[in-house]
Design an enzyme around this catalytic site. Sequence first.
Site, PDB file in Angstrom:
ATOM      1  N   HIS A 155     159.211  60.458 -42.907  1.00 22.69           N
ATOM      2  CA  HIS A 155     158.381  59.395 -42.330  1.00 22.69           C
ATOM      3  C   HIS A 155     157.281  58.986 -43.302  1.00 22.69           C
ATOM      4  O   HIS A 155     156.732  59.804 -44.030  1.00 22.69           O
ATOM      5  CB  HIS A 155     157.844  59.770 -40.946  1.00 22.69           C
ATOM      6  N   ASP A 163     151.523  65.858 -44.995  1.00 23.45           N
ATOM      7  CA  ASP A 163     152.381  65.465 -43.872  1.00 23.45           C
ATOM      8  C   ASP A 163     152.333  63.939 -43.808  1.00 23.45           C
ATOM      9  O   ASP A 163     151.358  63.392 -43.322  1.00 23.45           O
ATOM     10  CB  ASP A 163     151.880  66.100 -42.576  1.00 23.45           C
ATOM     11  N   GLU A 218     156.140  57.750 -37.078  1.00 27.93           N
ATOM     12  CA  GLU A 218     156.511  59.089 -36.570  1.00 27.93           C
ATOM     13  C   GLU A 218     155.347  59.718 -35.827  1.00 27.93           C
ATOM     14  O   GLU A 218     155.530  60.389 -34.806  1.00 27.93           O
ATOM     15  CB  GLU A 218     156.937  59.988 -37.746  1.00 27.93           C
ATOM     16  N   GLU A 219     154.154  59.514 -36.349  1.00 29.77           N
ATOM     17  CA  GLU A 219     152.983  60.238 -35.826  1.00 29.77           C
ATOM     18  C   GLU A 219     152.542  59.764 -34.440  1.00 29.77           C
ATOM     19  O   GLU A 219     151.654  60.346 -33.841  1.00 29.77           O
ATOM     20  CB  GLU A 219     151.804  60.126 -36.813  1.00 29.77           C
ATOM     21  N   HIS A 224     146.966  66.959 -40.876  1.00 34.90           N
ATOM     22  CA  HIS A 224     146.176  66.082 -40.005  1.00 34.90           C
ATOM     23  C   HIS A 224     144.686  66.272 -40.244  1.00 34.90           C
ATOM     24  O   HIS A 224     143.886  66.288 -39.309  1.00 34.90           O
ATOM     25  CB  HIS A 224     146.534  66.292 -38.519  1.00 34.90           C
TER      26      HIS A 224
HETATM   27 ZN   LIG Z   1     155.098  64.746 -40.220  1.00 34.18          ZN
END
Ligand SMILES: [Zn+2]
Length: 362
Positions: free
Chosen positions: A66, A182, A214-215, A325
Amino acid sequence: MMMRVQIKALSLLQELTEAHSVPGHEDEVRAIFVDELESHGELSCDGSGSVFCERGEGPRVMVAGHMDEVGFLVQNITPDGFLQFVAVGGWWEHSLLSQRVEIRTRAGDKILGVVASRPPHFLPASQRSQIIPLDQMFIDVGASSREEVERNMGIHLGDPIAPVSAFTPMAREDYFMAKAFDNRVGMAAAIQSGQLLSESYHPNRLILAGTVMEEVGLRGAKTAAHYAKPDVAIILEGPPADDTPGFARSESQGRLGGGVQIRLFDPTAITNPRLAALAIQVAREEDIAHQVTVRRSGGTDAGSIHLAGSGIPCIVLGVPARYIHSHNSIIDINDYLSMVALTTALVRRMDQSHVDALTSYL
Ligand SMILES: [Zn+2]
């Protein structure tokens, strides 16, 4: 060979982690994908903005990551020029105050700001030890009126906001700190695996994919799987590490330096057991450092992709990253190199008979 791969990995990771690419606004990462892969296959996009590069003949093997990162959107501009915001993706309030962010305007300018709240010096004692909710935080861009924010800076409601954090080598060789590992580790590995695989023959139609959103609930992967119709999918991720104080070492399944993570389960997807067995077998045979994980929480694009069409076998590979994150996550580059090695080895192994065997139940 390894040196060349590592040098390319570091330049890709720097460029990708420093890009501004929050859900629904993935233009900068998409542009890097296109730039890196346009000479390696046919490019296309679906209607949501996920991007694909296809090449070769044989079963349709998708390698997807992603493109988005957790960020924010401008929700309101106060009369005295402060920005209120909504989160796009999961943020922990603890990791936000005093952090730098950039608002990307419609004109493409990046405006620097800092996340703030009413300072503790002005809070009653009872509130000082509590978490400040996001809706009581604001972003200070150094303006003094709404007009100044809109006219002089070009910021409007809905503009995307991303963390600011430079890609930085750490004192320990092989460790790197940046925002958005990420999932820029997944994007970099998808790009790099595609480039390496185009140097020699493999028995399939390789579909490299960068998915959007995606998130915010694995949204882009739904249309991406519908569009690309893969026979099998390898999802590349930057999942959270569990090797810091507060974890039992005996229970760690995502240790920095432990190798590429092979995920067998999370609440959004149960890995096709034959595909899991094949991935573990290939990792063993090719001497690729790996760690197997069964997650009690979390989810990836596999949650959407495995349910598309009449069912698509999926496996999730990951480079564990500490403090995802947040503005400052940490990886071991060797885990990234293991993910590229396992991805390319799996794609080379995935011929028609292997792919057929994944879904023959009678
Ligand atoms: Zn991810």
